[in-house]
Scaffold this motif. Sequence first.
Motif, PDB file in Angstrom:
ATOM      1  N   HIS A  25      -8.321   0.549   8.891  1.00 10.80           N
ATOM      2  CA  HIS A  25      -8.306   1.913   8.342  1.00 10.80           C
ATOM      3  C   HIS A  25      -9.484   2.132   7.379  1.00 10.80           C
ATOM      4  O   HIS A  25     -10.066   3.221   7.350  1.00 10.80           O
ATOM      5  CB  HIS A  25      -6.989   2.182   7.621  1.00 10.80           C
ATOM      6  N   GLY A 129       5.859  -1.326   2.744  1.00  8.26           N
ATOM      7  CA  GLY A 129       5.845  -0.554   3.976  1.00  8.26           C
ATOM      8  C   GLY A 129       5.755  -1.422   5.209  1.00  8.26           C
ATOM      9  O   GLY A 129       5.952  -0.965   6.329  1.00  8.26           O
ATOM     10  N   GLY A 133       4.099   0.441   8.129  1.00  9.28           N
ATOM     11  CA  GLY A 133       3.319   1.215   7.168  1.00  9.28           C
ATOM     12  C   GLY A 133       1.845   0.894   7.207  1.00  9.28           C
ATOM     13  O   GLY A 133       0.996   1.774   7.056  1.00  9.28           O
ATOM     14  N   ASN A 136       0.252   2.524  10.339  1.00  8.71           N
ATOM     15  CA  ASN A 136       0.209   3.989  10.268  1.00  8.71           C
ATOM     16  C   ASN A 136      -0.476   4.520   9.019  1.00  8.71           C
ATOM     17  O   ASN A 136      -0.500   5.736   8.794  1.00  8.71           O
ATOM     18  CB  ASN A 136       1.626   4.554  10.346  1.00  8.71           C
ATOM     19  N   ALA A 137      -1.063   3.634   8.204  1.00  6.98           N
ATOM     20  CA  ALA A 137      -1.710   4.025   6.941  1.00  6.98           C
ATOM     21  C   ALA A 137      -0.747   4.806   6.054  1.00  6.98           C
ATOM     22  O   ALA A 137      -1.125   5.786   5.409  1.00  6.98           O
ATOM     23  CB  ALA A 137      -2.986   4.839   7.204  1.00  6.98           C
ATOM     24  N   ARG A 138       0.495   4.334   5.995  1.00  6.85           N
ATOM     25  CA  ARG A 138       1.536   5.006   5.220  1.00  6.85           C
ATOM     26  C   ARG A 138       2.109   4.080   4.151  1.00  6.85           C
ATOM     27  O   ARG A 138       3.275   4.214   3.770  1.00  6.85           O
ATOM     28  CB  ARG A 138       2.655   5.487   6.154  1.00  6.85           C
ATOM     29  N   LEU A 139       1.318   3.168   3.661  1.00  9.38           N
ATOM     30  CA  LEU A 139       1.797   2.219   2.665  1.00  9.38           C
ATOM     31  C   LEU A 139       2.023   2.879   1.314  1.00  9.38           C
ATOM     32  O   LEU A 139       1.338   3.841   0.953  1.00  9.38           O
ATOM     33  CB  LEU A 139       0.791   1.079   2.497  1.00  9.38           C
ATOM     34  N   SER A 140       2.978   2.346   0.580  1.00  9.71           N
ATOM     35  CA  SER A 140       3.107   2.657  -0.838  1.00  9.71           C
ATOM     36  C   SER A 140       2.297   1.616  -1.598  1.00  9.71           C
ATOM     37  O   SER A 140       2.493   0.412  -1.407  1.00  9.71           O
ATOM     38  CB  SER A 140       4.584   2.601  -1.261  1.00  9.71           C
ATOM     39  N   GLY A 161      -2.901   4.121   2.500  1.00  9.65           N
ATOM     40  CA  GLY A 161      -1.560   4.528   2.086  1.00  9.65           C
ATOM     41  C   GLY A 161      -1.481   5.986   1.720  1.00  9.65           C
ATOM     42  O   GLY A 161      -2.494   6.674   1.613  1.00  9.65           O
ATOM     43  N   ASP A 162      -0.242   6.454   1.531  1.00  8.36           N
ATOM     44  CA  ASP A 162      -0.056   7.863   1.173  1.00  8.36           C
ATOM     45  C   ASP A 162       0.816   8.043  -0.073  1.00  8.36           C
ATOM     46  O   ASP A 162       1.142   9.150  -0.451  1.00  8.36           O
ATOM     47  CB  ASP A 162       0.535   8.646   2.352  1.00  8.36           C
ATOM     48  N   ASN A 163       1.194   6.936  -0.716  1.00  8.91           N
ATOM     49  CA  ASN A 163       1.941   6.998  -1.969  1.00  8.91           C
ATOM     50  C   ASN A 163       1.281   6.002  -2.908  1.00  8.91           C
ATOM     51  O   ASN A 163       1.619   4.822  -2.932  1.00  8.91           O
ATOM     52  CB  ASN A 163       3.413   6.654  -1.733  1.00  8.91           C
TER      53      ASN A 163
END
Length: 294
Positions: A25, A129, A133, A136-140, A161-163
């Motif tokens: 990413h 995540g 996570g 999907n690049a959705r890690l906290s 990440g997103d958080n």
Amino acid sequence: MTPLRPIRKVGFIGLGIMGSSMAGHVQAAGYELHVFNRTRAKADELVARGAVWHDRPGELAAACDAVISIVGMPDDVEALYLGADGLIARAAPGTVLADMTTSSPSLAMRIAAAGVERGVPVLDAPVSGGDVGARNARLSIMVGGEETAFAHLAPVFAAMGDNILRQGGPGAGQHTKMANQIAIACNMMAVCESLSYAARAGLDPRAVLKSIGTGAAASFALSVLGPRMLDGDFAPGFYVRHFIKDMGIALAEAEHMGLDLPGLAQAKRLYDTLAAAGHADDGTQALFRLYAGL
């Protein structure tokens, strides 16, 4: 304060289940990616896409404007950052380093202090995540360290990440991750017991998941790992052996603070039993083996 270097070249150390996706990413976000991993073959795909391979972590650090690591154990982190040819010794002043391994808060503080002496800010930035996570690049991302360095590296974190929250000074990210792991450990026991109860009562556990997975009992462990448990899918998104390491760190920190955590202590006992039975390289959902006799 040493001026921070504009971030164009990002080094990434540790290309395991999560790290390979995270590094990908960062590369996709337009940074020139430099990589190192103990097993070189794990870097082949990234190198084929243009990443630059380095034979030693210190060599990578000297070539980059920022370096991220996600490795296995606190001992690995200590050697990587504080060794004679480690990241702090070889990074140019103004390079920002971020360790995303789940590690010891006290070690994170010691590494950050060593970085200050060299003009190299070091953030502790563990993640949650799992493999999903990371892909999907959705890690906290839970960050501890100097605020200016955090703001400087925030665009790189945003690729993964997103958080993304700075929790405080050095060690705060690791303390936050310990709180995360405590919640997961106790929740994992709860999910295993819930599914075991449903099966013993003669219910269809998958139907039960549909009913309870969107109510007050909802959790990642229930909705994502619960079906894997029922399918006998114990492939690792996060290794049992790494989770045991995390729980040990959290229990040691709790003892230092005079805090009794009986749920966490019981979870670690169960996971120790699971590892002793030969399942240390399974995913954390393999705790269900103990309940289901698998």
